[in-house]
Design an enzyme around this catalytic site. Structure first.
Site, short mmCIF file in Angstrom:
data_model
loop_
_atom_site.label_atom_id
_atom_site.label_comp_id
_atom_site.label_asym_id
_atom_site.label_seq_id
_atom_site.Cartn_x
_atom_site.Cartn_y
_atom_site.Cartn_z
N SER A 95 -4.61 -50.03 32.59
CA SER A 95 -3.60 -49.40 31.74
C SER A 95 -3.14 -48.10 32.40
CB SER A 95 -4.17 -49.18 30.34
OG SER A 95 -3.14 -48.92 29.41
N LYS A 147 9.68 -40.68 7.24
CA LYS A 147 8.70 -39.67 7.62
C LYS A 147 7.27 -40.15 7.40
CE LYS A 147 7.78 -35.67 9.34
NZ LYS A 147 8.08 -35.41 10.75
#
Length: 280
Positions: A95, A147
Site C-alpha cells: 500500500s 456534515k
C-alpha cells in the site's frame, strides 16, 4: 576523491530507514511523515562522493498523502543531484509502503517479503443499536446537510456510502497512475495487479512490482565492491530523553502520562491492524 598517500576513498551509499506505519498516529505522533523525514532525506543526498541512496523499507502503508509527500521529496533530490535511488523491501512494502518503494529507480525485495496491496481501504464501526440498548440519545447539530456523513452512531445511509465509494475509487485511480508512471513497461498484464492483492517478493518480481530479489548489504557489496561504505540515516534522531518522552519537544519532566490513554490505545490498534493484514 583521492587523498595524499591514501588513494581513492571507498564508494559511499547512504541508507534512509523507512520503518513503520505512514502518518501521525496517537498522542505520541508516531509514524512516518514528511515532516519527520525531510531532514533525513536531505542529509542522505548531501555527500559529494555519493554513489547512490538506498531506501530500507518496512511499512504496511498508511496515509496516502504522507506517502506521496515522502516519495516526491526523494524523487526531487534524486533528479537535482543526479543520484540513483535503490529500494529494498524488508518484511513488507505494501500500500503506502509500496509508494515509498517506487520513489526508487530500482526496487528489490527478499524472496519472502510481502509486496503490493495497490488499493484503497476505509473502515470503521457502527454503534446505533448499542446506544439504544444503553438508553443514550444522540444529539448532533450541523450546518451543512453532509456534515455528519458516516456518523457511527446513526444507521448507515446509502448515499453516504456511495459518496465514500466514489472518493475511494478516485484515490485508487491516482495510486494506479502513480505506479504505472514509475514502473512503466516493467509491470505485467496481470488483471489482479491493482486489485489490492499482495504477493511474496519472488512473485512480485515476476509481476514487475520489483526488479528482483536481493538483500541490501549483499546487493551493495556486489554492485559497488566489498569496500563500499554504508551510512544509515534514521528519522529517529535527537536526544535520548526526547525519544523516551515520545519525541515531543514540549514534553515536561513534571507531566505524568495517564496510565491508559484512549487516543494511544486506538492508534496502537490501528497500527496493529495494518501490520496484521500481512500476518505480521
Amino acid at each position: 576523491m583521492k587523498l595524499p598517500f591514501v588513494g581513492e576513498s571507498p564508494p559511499l551509499v547512504t541508507v534512509i530507514e523507512l520503518n513503520g506505519v505512514i502518518g501521525e498516529m496517537g498522542a505520541g505522533r508516531k509514524g512516518l511523515t514528511f515532516k519527520k523525514l525531510e531532514k533525513a532525506i536531505e542529509t542522505a543526498f548531501k555527500p559529494g562522493s555519493l554513489k547512490a541512496v538506498a531506501l530500507a523499507i518496512n511499512s504496511p502503508g498508511g496515509s496516502p498523502v504522507q506517502s506521496r509527500l515522502i516519495m516526491s521529496a526523494i524523487r526531487r533530490l534524486a533528479k537535482e543531484k543526479d543520484i540513483p535511488v535503490l529500494a529494498f523491501v524488508e518484511d513488507v512494502g505494501a500500500s503506502g509502503g509500496y509508494i515509498l518503494a517506487i520513489a526508487a529507480d530500482e526496487i528489490y525485495a527478499d524472496e519472502s517479503s510481502i509486496v503490493g496491496s495497490i488499493g484503497v481501504i476505509s473502515g470503521g464501526f457502527g454503534f446505533p443499536e448499542a446506544i439504544k440498548k444503553l438508553g443514550v440519545e444522540r444529539r448532533v447539530y450541523t450546518a451543512g446537510e453532509n456534515k455528519s456523513t458516516l456518523d457511527p452512531f446513526k444507521p448507515e445511509d446509502p448515499e453516504d456510502v456511495a459518496r465514500l465509494e466514489t472518493m475511494l475509487a478516485e484515490l485508487h485511480e491516482q495510486f494506479i497512475a502513480l505506479v504505472k508512471a514509475r514502473r512503466g513497461d516493467k509491470l505485467s498484464s496481470d488483471p489482479d495487479l491493482f486489485s489490492g492483492r499482495f504477493w511474496t517478493g519472488a512473485t512480485a518480481a515476476e509481476k514487475g512490482l520489483v526488479d528482483g530479489t536481493a538483500q541490501l548489504g549483499d546487493f551493495l557489496r556486489d554492485r559497488y565492491g566489498k569496500d563500499v561504505k554504508v551510512k544509515r540515516i534514521s528519522p529517529e534522531s535527537g536526544s535520548l530523553l526526547k525519544r523516551l518522552m515520545g519525541g515531543e519537544a514540549g514534553a515536561s519532566w513534571f507531566e505524568t502520562p495517564a496510565l491508559i490513554d484512549a487516543d494511544d490505545m486506538l492508534a496502537a490498534g490501528e497500527r496493529r491492524a495494518l501490520w496484521a493484514r500481512f500476518g505480521l
